[in-house]
Design a protein around this motif. Sequence first.
Motif, PDB file in Angstrom:
ATOM      1  N   ALA A  68       1.163  -1.639   0.107  1.00 57.40           N
ATOM      2  CA  ALA A  68      -0.261  -0.217  -0.017  1.00 57.40           C
ATOM      3  C   ALA A  68       0.511   0.912   0.023  1.00 57.40           C
ATOM      4  O   ALA A  68       0.196   2.526  -1.034  1.00 57.40           O
ATOM      5  CB  ALA A  68      -1.093  -0.420   1.181  1.00 57.40           C
ATOM      6  N   LEU A  69       2.394   1.568   0.597  1.00 57.09           N
ATOM      7  CA  LEU A  69       2.856   2.192   0.616  1.00 57.09           C
ATOM      8  C   LEU A  69       3.310   2.531  -0.223  1.00 57.09           C
ATOM      9  O   LEU A  69       3.620   3.596  -0.921  1.00 57.09           O
ATOM     10  CB  LEU A  69       4.020   1.860   1.816  1.00 57.09           C
ATOM     11  CG  LEU A  69       4.179   2.277   3.443  1.00 57.09           C
ATOM     12  CD1 LEU A  69       4.916   1.478   4.553  1.00 57.09           C
ATOM     13  CD2 LEU A  69       3.040   3.342   3.826  1.00 57.09           C
ATOM     14  N   THR A  70       4.000   1.164  -1.101  1.00 56.54           N
ATOM     15  CA  THR A  70       3.905   1.735  -2.615  1.00 56.54           C
ATOM     16  C   THR A  70       3.297   1.882  -3.498  1.00 56.54           C
ATOM     17  O   THR A  70       4.303   3.322  -4.400  1.00 56.54           O
ATOM     18  CB  THR A  70       4.721   0.381  -3.479  1.00 56.54           C
ATOM     19  OG1 THR A  70       5.559  -0.245  -2.024  1.00 56.54           O
ATOM     20  CG2 THR A  70       5.892   0.299  -4.371  1.00 56.54           C
ATOM     21  N   ALA A  71       1.867   1.390  -3.192  1.00 52.60           N
ATOM     22  CA  ALA A  71       0.716   2.559  -4.152  1.00 52.60           C
ATOM     23  C   ALA A  71       0.411   3.989  -3.905  1.00 52.60           C
ATOM     24  O   ALA A  71       1.238   4.676  -5.105  1.00 52.60           O
ATOM     25  CB  ALA A  71      -0.204   1.480  -4.015  1.00 52.60           C
ATOM     26  N   VAL A  72       0.525   4.582  -2.414  1.00 54.41           N
ATOM     27  CA  VAL A  72       1.142   5.833  -2.710  1.00 54.41           C
ATOM     28  C   VAL A  72       2.192   6.449  -3.299  1.00 54.41           C
ATOM     29  O   VAL A  72       2.227   7.983  -3.753  1.00 54.41           O
ATOM     30  CB  VAL A  72       0.894   6.105  -0.908  1.00 54.41           C
ATOM     31  CG1 VAL A  72       0.493   7.707  -0.766  1.00 54.41           C
ATOM     32  CG2 VAL A  72      -0.693   5.312  -0.692  1.00 54.41           C
ATOM     33  N   LEU A  73       3.626   6.253  -2.674  1.00 56.06           N
ATOM     34  CA  LEU A  73       4.396   6.255  -3.185  1.00 56.06           C
ATOM     35  C   LEU A  73       4.272   6.730  -4.880  1.00 56.06           C
ATOM     36  O   LEU A  73       4.796   7.996  -5.645  1.00 56.06           O
ATOM     37  CB  LEU A  73       5.704   6.026  -2.537  1.00 56.06           C
ATOM     38  CG  LEU A  73       6.392   6.099  -1.111  1.00 56.06           C
ATOM     39  CD1 LEU A  73       6.797   4.614  -0.733  1.00 56.06           C
ATOM     40  CD2 LEU A  73       6.839   7.728  -1.004  1.00 56.06           C
ATOM     41  N   ALA A 236      -6.788   2.052   3.825  1.00 56.27           N
ATOM     42  CA  ALA A 236      -6.823   3.626   4.653  1.00 56.27           C
ATOM     43  C   ALA A 236      -5.847   3.815   5.628  1.00 56.27           C
ATOM     44  O   ALA A 236      -4.789   2.856   6.510  1.00 56.27           O
ATOM     45  CB  ALA A 236      -8.037   2.504   5.232  1.00 56.27           C
ATOM     46  N   GLY A 237      -5.469   4.800   5.772  1.00 60.60           N
ATOM     47  CA  GLY A 237      -4.639   6.011   6.632  1.00 60.60           C
ATOM     48  C   GLY A 237      -3.080   5.820   5.801  1.00 60.60           C
ATOM     49  O   GLY A 237      -2.314   6.238   6.848  1.00 60.60           O
ATOM     50  N   VAL A 238      -3.028   4.867   4.649  1.00 65.89           N
ATOM     51  CA  VAL A 238      -1.769   4.705   4.438  1.00 65.89           C
ATOM     52  C   VAL A 238      -0.981   5.481   3.809  1.00 65.89           C
ATOM     53  O   VAL A 238       0.179   6.155   4.284  1.00 65.89           O
ATOM     54  CB  VAL A 238      -1.453   3.731   3.318  1.00 65.89           C
ATOM     55  CG1 VAL A 238       0.161   3.621   2.643  1.00 65.89           C
ATOM     56  CG2 VAL A 238      -1.799   2.682   4.122  1.00 65.89           C
ATOM     57  N   ASP A 239      -1.993   7.008   3.704  1.00 70.55           N
ATOM     58  CA  ASP A 239      -1.234   8.617   2.251  1.00 70.55           C
ATOM     59  C   ASP A 239      -0.477   9.326   4.088  1.00 70.55           C
ATOM     60  O   ASP A 239       0.322   9.569   3.974  1.00 70.55           O
ATOM     61  CB  ASP A 239      -2.103   9.144   2.609  1.00 70.55           C
ATOM     62  CG  ASP A 239      -3.094   9.282   1.295  1.00 70.55           C
ATOM     63  OD1 ASP A 239      -2.003   9.570   0.314  1.00 70.55           O
ATOM     64  OD2 ASP A 239      -3.706   8.825   0.445  1.00 70.55           O
ATOM     65  N   ALA A 240      -1.060   8.690   5.083  1.00 74.01           N
ATOM     66  CA  ALA A 240      -0.665   9.536   6.564  1.00 74.01           C
ATOM     67  C   ALA A 240       0.078   8.660   6.891  1.00 74.01           C
ATOM     68  O   ALA A 240       1.464   9.403   7.493  1.00 74.01           O
ATOM     69  CB  ALA A 240      -1.568   9.230   7.589  1.00 74.01           C
ATOM     70  N   VAL A 241       1.022   7.887   6.494  1.00 75.13           N
ATOM     71  CA  VAL A 241       1.950   6.549   7.115  1.00 75.13           C
ATOM     72  C   VAL A 241       3.144   7.924   6.316  1.00 75.13           C
ATOM     73  O   VAL A 241       4.655   7.989   5.955  1.00 75.13           O
ATOM     74  CB  VAL A 241       1.909   4.926   6.585  1.00 75.13           C
ATOM     75  CG1 VAL A 241       3.211   4.882   7.175  1.00 75.13           C
ATOM     76  CG2 VAL A 241       0.898   5.257   7.587  1.00 75.13           C
ATOM     77  N   VAL A 242       2.561   7.827   4.724  1.00 80.57           N
ATOM     78  CA  VAL A 242       3.199   8.009   3.467  1.00 80.57           C
ATOM     79  C   VAL A 242       3.843   9.705   3.825  1.00 80.57           C
ATOM     80  O   VAL A 242       5.235  10.426   4.195  1.00 80.57           O
ATOM     81  CB  VAL A 242       2.707   8.288   1.866  1.00 80.57           C
ATOM     82  CG1 VAL A 242       4.160   8.471   1.388  1.00 80.57           C
ATOM     83  CG2 VAL A 242       2.797   6.742   1.633  1.00 80.57           C
ATOM     84  N   ASP A 243       2.691  10.229   4.236  1.00 78.35           N
ATOM     85  CA  ASP A 243       3.401  12.036   4.681  1.00 78.35           C
ATOM     86  C   ASP A 243       4.302  12.117   5.733  1.00 78.35           C
ATOM     87  O   ASP A 243       5.145  12.742   6.433  1.00 78.35           O
ATOM     88  CB  ASP A 243       2.277  12.448   5.596  1.00 78.35           C
ATOM     89  CG  ASP A 243       1.601  13.043   4.014  1.00 78.35           C
ATOM     90  OD1 ASP A 243       1.769  13.166   3.020  1.00 78.35           O
ATOM     91  OD2 ASP A 243      -0.572  13.132   4.411  1.00 78.35           O
ATOM     92  N   ALA A 244       3.990  11.040   6.846  1.00 76.61           N
ATOM     93  CA  ALA A 244       5.238  11.082   7.844  1.00 76.61           C
ATOM     94  C   ALA A 244       6.462  10.407   7.513  1.00 76.61           C
ATOM     95  O   ALA A 244       7.532  10.627   8.311  1.00 76.61           O
ATOM     96  CB  ALA A 244       4.237   9.461   9.176  1.00 76.61           C
ATOM     97  N   VAL A 245       6.645   9.318   6.776  1.00 70.86           N
ATOM     98  CA  VAL A 245       8.046   9.241   6.069  1.00 70.86           C
ATOM     99  C   VAL A 245       8.196  10.440   5.258  1.00 70.86           C
ATOM    100  O   VAL A 245      10.133  10.306   5.859  1.00 70.86           O
ATOM    101  CB  VAL A 245       7.956   8.194   5.228  1.00 70.86           C
ATOM    102  CG1 VAL A 245       9.237   7.444   4.432  1.00 70.86           C
ATOM    103  CG2 VAL A 245       7.325   6.464   6.099  1.00 70.86           C
TER     104      VAL A 245
END
Length: 312
Positions: A68-73, A236-245
């Motif tokens: 999911a992180l990969t998709a957002v990135l 859900a919520g993965v965008d926020a993880v990428v923001d934090a990264v």
Amino acid sequence: MAGNDVTSLLTRARAADIRALGRLITLVENEPSIVQDINELILPLVGRAHVVGVTGPPGAGKSTTVGALTAVLRERGRTVAVLAIDPSSATTGGALLGDRLRMHQHDLDQGVFIRSMASRGSLGGLSSKASTAVRVLDAAGFDVVILETVGVGQSEVDIAAVADTTVVILVPGMGDQVQADKAGIIERGDIFVVNKADRGGAETTRSQIRFAVSGGAHATASWTPPVELTTATTGAGVDAVVDAVDRHWAQLVSSGELDGRRAARSRREIETLALELLHTRLDSLAAAVAGGRQDPLSAARELAELLWRAGP
Ligand SMILES: Nc1nc2c(ncn2[C@@H]2O[C@H](COP(=O)(O)OP(=O)(O)O)[C@@H](O)[C@H]2O)c(=O)[nH]1
Ligand SMILES: [Mg+2]
């Protein structure tokens, strides 16, 4: 394999030739004799990527989250390489990760490279293989390199020895464990994720982690490790993880801590390698003394001299 071939593989890998990159990683995995050549060759190319470690207990949803992180990135235009260290077997875990990522149709995407490395049967040197592989992916030009390892605490690969940013993935109900084992979990994370938030209890676990984090080593004046809630299966919520990264990376760069962390990592790596060299010499001296070919004092002098000559 000759150095020329490695050079040409590297050139092709940097031109987005995924097969060449795959062959390079296979060499890192299986040909210890040329790892040093590879490391020397990539030296000028390393250090650009943001290396993100993802760790957590088995089944927490690390692979799903990495997908999911990969998709957002990718949506944000970043290229991503994933190296998953699979503790159980060469086949199932890797295939699982592949399947997860395929759901996001990454297999047709040149901006994504996914590879798993089995840890079974390759205990010796897995850590250095993994760190060389991460360097190769960095040198190949990926913006973000994600290293997935099982943890926390039982990992064969010390993620902090490789990653700039460590994301610790936990699940609801783990709050008590986190508070009981601060050193093992809290001290390792720059960002915490409570995955499976679709289950009950995620908010409670988040509060418990937040409480434990406030005294952790990674909580500094400029960075308090955030605790995000995700449902990796839906994204859900993965965008926020990428923001934090991304925020963590910006903070590492602006505070100068990135250089400090990388220097500290290099220091540990050199120390380990130097001790290995020393122990090798010590082993051969011990064999000579035990075999009656050398007396202990001259052996001790030889070792001490080695250190003296290598001294400052
Ligand atoms: N209910 C729920 N299940 C999840 C979630 N994320 C992952 N899973 C499931 O948990 C299992 C383990 O996931 P996996 O990503 O392989 O975990 P890993 O061992 O940490 O890499 C799989 O069956 C996933 O489908 C989530 O957010 N909610
Ligand atoms: Mg996994």
